[in-house]
Enzyme design. Structure first.
Site, PDB file in Angstrom:
ATOM      1  N   GLY A   1       0.847  -1.173   0.000  1.00 40.04           N
ATOM      2  CA  GLY A   1       0.000   0.000   0.000  1.00 40.04           C
ATOM      3  C   GLY A   1       0.885   1.226   0.000  1.00 40.04           C
ATOM      4  O   GLY A   1       1.808   1.347   0.815  1.00 40.04           O
ATOM      5  N   ALA A   2       0.642   2.144  -0.945  1.00 37.53           N
ATOM      6  CA  ALA A   2       1.550   3.280  -1.119  1.00 37.53           C
ATOM      7  C   ALA A   2       1.813   4.058   0.170  1.00 37.53           C
ATOM      8  O   ALA A   2       2.977   4.310   0.514  1.00 37.53           O
ATOM      9  CB  ALA A   2       1.009   4.213  -2.225  1.00 37.53           C
TER      10      ALA A   2
ATOM     11  N   ASP B   1      -1.494   4.083  -6.624  1.00 38.77           N
ATOM     12  CA  ASP B   1      -0.080   4.146  -6.264  1.00 38.77           C
ATOM     13  C   ASP B   1       0.620   5.349  -6.874  1.00 38.77           C
ATOM     14  O   ASP B   1       1.685   5.745  -6.408  1.00 38.77           O
ATOM     15  CB  ASP B   1       0.616   2.853  -6.700  1.00 38.77           C
ATOM     16  CG  ASP B   1       0.214   1.685  -5.825  1.00 38.77           C
ATOM     17  OD1 ASP B   1       0.987   1.341  -4.921  1.00 38.77           O
ATOM     18  OD2 ASP B   1      -0.879   1.139  -6.022  1.00 38.77           O
TER      19      ASP B   1
ATOM     20  N   LYS C   1      -3.607  -1.134  -8.699  1.00 39.74           N
ATOM     21  CA  LYS C   1      -3.445  -2.578  -8.858  1.00 39.74           C
ATOM     22  C   LYS C   1      -4.080  -3.072 -10.147  1.00 39.74           C
ATOM     23  O   LYS C   1      -5.128  -2.593 -10.562  1.00 39.74           O
ATOM     24  CB  LYS C   1      -4.068  -3.289  -7.651  1.00 39.74           C
ATOM     25  CG  LYS C   1      -3.875  -4.792  -7.635  1.00 39.74           C
ATOM     26  CD  LYS C   1      -2.412  -5.206  -7.736  1.00 39.74           C
ATOM     27  CE  LYS C   1      -1.560  -4.656  -6.640  1.00 39.74           C
ATOM     28  NZ  LYS C   1      -0.138  -5.068  -6.776  1.00 39.74           N
TER      29      LYS C   1
END
Length: 361
Positions: free
Chosen positions: A53-54, A247, A258
């Site tokens: 997860g960014a 992201d 994703k």
């Protein structure tokens, strides 16, 4: 009994020179925290998706760079910066697409330069202490930003809504609330009747293992579906809005998320369902003009052919296409939900205005 929401996604354990994370590769079957001490352990944890997860990656990077410099014996500012740059570049090489990784590392570097740049007296211990403080600020800001994204996203939800999300942009991808799930958590806190549908997210199943797990743990009405079922579900009228994380957002509003996200967005456009990208401004990269300029990470073929199966489910030697992300064109995005409000098309203008108004944030 503790639920997954009672654990911190990323925490600094300063007395042990470590970062403590939930090992997300073991979820949902096992909730286990691990401590990362070395540069290699931090690099591996990011690459292997033990932390992902960014925003969570950005927080991990900030803590990681501090810890790797904590015991530096540099005798001068120049020597310290050379060591800092080397360690920063190493951590940055773990995953190329999530802009929060490079953003956090650059922020840490810039803070050192600002605090003790050329022409100022260099104090090694004070410089390292400033790095610790800055890394803690990155985490605190992540929690605040996610809450504000949730509040802005909540204005787009009505009682009784059916919501769809793809992958995991939840608490497990941040330090609290998540990005795409933040409006869902706040709606649930307010007693709103919502139903959330989670794409499983092949090939790594973040939707099945993580999003469905954490939302169900929170008591939210949660339904899991295979990725290729989303069009069928949307056609029934069960979905009123779609929220996804990302992201990296390019300067024109194209958004990398994703793999499979662009499919969801395309189908949503077909059925007239609003599609929202939830992104802190740290995920918006104004130096990347369009989505075509985003470096898409290619991952190991075994994730498609072998992972999760008792036996290999594809013929030996077959070629595998396994990009970690795809890019959703800005024309498919109804709005970009940030901590400062909901951006609308034309996104190049909206993003430029956002950065001009908050350039000193």
């Amino acid at each position: 009994m503790k639920s997954i929401l009672d654990y911190e996604t990323v925490a600094l354990v300063d007395e042990d020179d470590a970062i403590e994370i939930i090992d997300q590769t073991l979820l949902p079957g096992t909730i286990e925290t691990i401590r990362l001490h070395t540069g290699k352990e931090i690099w591996d944890a990011i690459y292997l998706l033990q932390v992902r997860g960014a925003p969570a990656i950005g927080v991990t990077a900030g803590f990681g760079l501090y810890l790797l410099m904590k015991h530096s014996e540099a005798a001068s500012y120049e020597e310290f910066m050379e060591e800092l740059k080397e360690k920063s570049d190493y951590l940055n090489s773990s995953r190329p697409t999530a802009v929060n990784l490079s953003w956090a590392l650059k922020r840490m570097e810039s803070h050192v330069v600002e605090f003790t740049g050329t022409g100022k007296s260099f104090d090694l211990s004070k410089t390292i202490e400033e790095m610790r403080a800055e890394s803690e600020r990155i985490k605190a800001e992540d929690i605040d930003v996610c809450r504000r994204i949730g509040e802005n996203g909540l204005t787009l939800i009505k009682d009784g809504y059916g919501l769809l999300t793809h992958c995991n942009a939840g608490q497990l991808a941040t330090c609290k609330y998540g990005t795409a799930t933040a409006p869902m958590y706040l709606a649930h806190e307010k007693g709103m009747n919502i139903k959330v549908y989670c794409d499983e997210t092949r090939p790594l199943l973040q939707g099945a293992r993580l999003t469905a797990f954490e939302l169900h743990s929170a008591g939210i009405d949660t339904t899991l579906l295979c990725d290729n079922m989303s069009a069928s579900l949307m056609k029934t009228g069960a979905i009123n809005a779609i929220f996804v994380g990302c992201d990296r957002v390019a300067a024109n509003g194209d958004a990398a998320n994703k793999i499979g996200t662009s499919v969801v967005a395309t189908v949503a456009k077909r059925y007239g369902i609003p599609f929202y990208v939830c992104a802190p401004t740290s995920t918006i990269d104004i130096n990347t003009k369009t989505g075509d300029d985003i470096n898409i990470e290619q991952r190991k073929p075994e994730e498609v052919t072998e992972m999760w199966y008792k036996e290999r489910m594809a013929p030996e030697g077959v070629k595998v296409y396994n990009p970690a992300f795809d890019v959703t064109d800005n024309e498919l995005i109804t709005g970009i939900v940030t901590e400062y409000g909901v951006l609308k098309s034309p996104y190049d203008v909206a993003i430029r205005k956002l950065f001009e108004e908050h350039k000193n944030r």
